[in-house]
Design a protein around this motif. Structure first.
Motif, PDB file in Angstrom:
ATOM      1  N   GLN A  17      64.507   2.000 -42.668  1.00  0.00           N
ATOM      2  CA  GLN A  17      65.072   3.347 -42.597  1.00  0.00           C
ATOM      3  C   GLN A  17      64.792   3.986 -41.238  1.00  0.00           C
ATOM      4  OE1 GLN A  17      63.183   4.578 -46.342  1.00  0.00           O
ATOM      5  NE2 GLN A  17      65.205   5.306 -46.990  1.00  0.00           N
ATOM      6  N   PHE A  18      63.600   3.756 -40.698  1.00  0.00           N
ATOM      7  CA  PHE A  18      63.298   4.294 -39.371  1.00  0.00           C
ATOM      8  C   PHE A  18      64.127   3.600 -38.299  1.00  0.00           C
ATOM      9  CE2 PHE A  18      59.368   5.935 -41.335  1.00  0.00           C
ATOM     10  CZ  PHE A  18      59.435   7.241 -40.867  1.00  0.00           C
ATOM     11  N   LEU A  19      64.349   2.309 -38.451  1.00  0.00           N
ATOM     12  CA  LEU A  19      65.116   1.565 -37.457  1.00  0.00           C
ATOM     13  C   LEU A  19      66.578   2.011 -37.399  1.00  0.00           C
ATOM     14  CD1 LEU A  19      63.719  -2.025 -38.017  1.00  0.00           C
ATOM     15  CD2 LEU A  19      63.200  -0.473 -36.128  1.00  0.00           C
ATOM     16  N   ARG A  23      67.436   9.539 -35.053  1.00  0.00           N
ATOM     17  CA  ARG A  23      66.321  10.197 -34.353  1.00  0.00           C
ATOM     18  C   ARG A  23      65.516   9.216 -33.497  1.00  0.00           C
ATOM     19  NH1 ARG A  23      61.974  14.157 -37.285  1.00  0.00           N
ATOM     20  NH2 ARG A  23      60.739  14.604 -35.452  1.00  0.00           N
ATOM     21  N   PHE A  24      65.443   7.965 -33.927  1.00  0.00           N
ATOM     22  CA  PHE A  24      64.649   6.954 -33.233  1.00  0.00           C
ATOM     23  C   PHE A  24      65.531   5.874 -32.596  1.00  0.00           C
ATOM     24  CE2 PHE A  24      61.881   8.636 -36.601  1.00  0.00           C
ATOM     25  CZ  PHE A  24      60.850   9.128 -35.815  1.00  0.00           C
ATOM     26  N   ASP A  29      63.016  -1.055 -30.557  1.00  0.00           N
ATOM     27  CA  ASP A  29      62.176  -2.203 -30.181  1.00  0.00           C
ATOM     28  C   ASP A  29      60.700  -1.900 -30.426  1.00  0.00           C
ATOM     29  OD1 ASP A  29      64.357  -3.692 -29.419  1.00  0.00           O
ATOM     30  OD2 ASP A  29      64.185  -3.192 -27.293  1.00  0.00           O
ATOM     31  N   VAL A  30      60.280  -0.692 -30.067  1.00  0.00           N
ATOM     32  CA  VAL A  30      58.890  -0.297 -30.267  1.00  0.00           C
ATOM     33  C   VAL A  30      58.587  -0.199 -31.761  1.00  0.00           C
ATOM     34  CG1 VAL A  30      57.188   1.527 -29.864  1.00  0.00           C
ATOM     35  CG2 VAL A  30      58.811   0.923 -28.070  1.00  0.00           C
ATOM     36  N   LEU A  31      59.516   0.364 -32.528  1.00  0.00           N
ATOM     37  CA  LEU A  31      59.305   0.481 -33.972  1.00  0.00           C
ATOM     38  C   LEU A  31      59.208  -0.885 -34.634  1.00  0.00           C
ATOM     39  CD1 LEU A  31      61.649   3.464 -34.876  1.00  0.00           C
ATOM     40  CD2 LEU A  31      59.163   3.475 -34.719  1.00  0.00           C
ATOM     41  N   HIS A  32      60.015  -1.839 -34.170  1.00  0.00           N
ATOM     42  CA  HIS A  32      59.923  -3.205 -34.700  1.00  0.00           C
ATOM     43  C   HIS A  32      58.505  -3.745 -34.536  1.00  0.00           C
ATOM     44  CE1 HIS A  32      63.650  -4.879 -36.175  1.00  0.00           C
ATOM     45  NE2 HIS A  32      64.318  -4.290 -35.206  1.00  0.00           N
ATOM     46  N   ALA A  33      57.895  -3.467 -33.395  1.00  0.00           N
ATOM     47  CA  ALA A  33      56.555  -3.984 -33.109  1.00  0.00           C
ATOM     48  C   ALA A  33      55.460  -3.214 -33.846  1.00  0.00           C
ATOM     49  CB  ALA A  33      56.298  -3.932 -31.608  1.00  0.00           C
ATOM     50  N   LEU A  34      55.620  -1.903 -33.994  1.00  0.00           N
ATOM     51  CA  LEU A  34      54.562  -1.075 -34.556  1.00  0.00           C
ATOM     52  C   LEU A  34      54.540  -1.021 -36.078  1.00  0.00           C
ATOM     53  CD1 LEU A  34      54.680   2.033 -32.175  1.00  0.00           C
ATOM     54  CD2 LEU A  34      53.028   0.155 -32.160  1.00  0.00           C
ATOM     55  N   LEU A  35      55.699  -1.090 -36.708  1.00  0.00           N
ATOM     56  CA  LEU A  35      55.776  -0.908 -38.156  1.00  0.00           C
ATOM     57  C   LEU A  35      55.773  -2.253 -38.877  1.00  0.00           C
ATOM     58  CD1 LEU A  35      58.483   1.909 -38.368  1.00  0.00           C
ATOM     59  CD2 LEU A  35      56.000   2.137 -38.131  1.00  0.00           C
ATOM     60  N   ASP A  36      55.146  -2.286 -40.032  1.00  0.00           N
ATOM     61  CA  ASP A  36      55.064  -3.499 -40.846  1.00  0.00           C
ATOM     62  C   ASP A  36      56.135  -3.480 -41.934  1.00  0.00           C
ATOM     63  OD1 ASP A  36      52.772  -4.468 -39.500  1.00  0.00           O
ATOM     64  OD2 ASP A  36      51.476  -3.227 -40.757  1.00  0.00           O
ATOM     65  N   GLU A  47      55.621   9.240 -35.782  1.00  0.00           N
ATOM     66  CA  GLU A  47      55.564   9.981 -34.529  1.00  0.00           C
ATOM     67  C   GLU A  47      54.201   9.811 -33.854  1.00  0.00           C
ATOM     68  OE1 GLU A  47      56.731  13.899 -35.752  1.00  0.00           O
ATOM     69  OE2 GLU A  47      58.855  13.397 -35.620  1.00  0.00           O
ATOM     70  N   ASN A  48      53.130   9.799 -34.644  1.00  0.00           N
ATOM     71  CA  ASN A  48      51.790   9.580 -34.089  1.00  0.00           C
ATOM     72  C   ASN A  48      51.646   8.171 -33.525  1.00  0.00           C
ATOM     73  OD1 ASN A  48      50.946  12.175 -34.676  1.00  0.00           O
ATOM     74  ND2 ASN A  48      50.014  11.611 -36.612  1.00  0.00           N
ATOM     75  N   LEU A  49      52.174   7.179 -34.221  1.00  0.00           N
ATOM     76  CA  LEU A  49      52.130   5.806 -33.722  1.00  0.00           C
ATOM     77  C   LEU A  49      52.867   5.682 -32.394  1.00  0.00           C
ATOM     78  CD1 LEU A  49      52.776   3.750 -36.991  1.00  0.00           C
ATOM     79  CD2 LEU A  49      50.700   3.699 -35.589  1.00  0.00           C
ATOM     80  N   LEU A  50      54.034   6.305 -32.306  1.00  0.00           N
ATOM     81  CA  LEU A  50      54.809   6.261 -31.062  1.00  0.00           C
ATOM     82  C   LEU A  50      54.086   6.982 -29.931  1.00  0.00           C
ATOM     83  CD1 LEU A  50      58.406   6.862 -32.428  1.00  0.00           C
ATOM     84  CD2 LEU A  50      57.564   4.784 -31.333  1.00  0.00           C
TER      85      LEU A  50
END
Length: 59
Positions: A17-19, A23-24, A29-36, A47-50
């Motif tokens: 959903q975030f991908l 808004r994102f 690419d960053v979300l792919h790496a940060l989110l499980d 937003e804090n992770l980013l």
């Protein structure tokens, strides 16, 4: 979709959903790496992770 032990009033979303969120759009690419996969996150958590990721020193 709410997680156990959290405030049920805070909406949570999946990685997918975030991908797909407009808004994102520039940060997929960053979300792919940060989110499980299989986890859910609140908007504030993502937003804090980013923010933390952007503040890291480049090596």
């Amino acid at each position: 979709m709410a997680r156990k032990g959290t405030n049920d009033d805070v909406p949570v979303y999946t990685k997918q959903q975030f991908l797909t969120a407009k808004r994102f759009a520039g940060q997929t690419d960053v979300l792919h790496a940060l989110l499980d996969d299989g986890q859910v996150y609140s908007m504030e958590q993502v937003e804090n992770l980013l923010t933390d990721f952007k503040k890291k020193e480049v090596r």
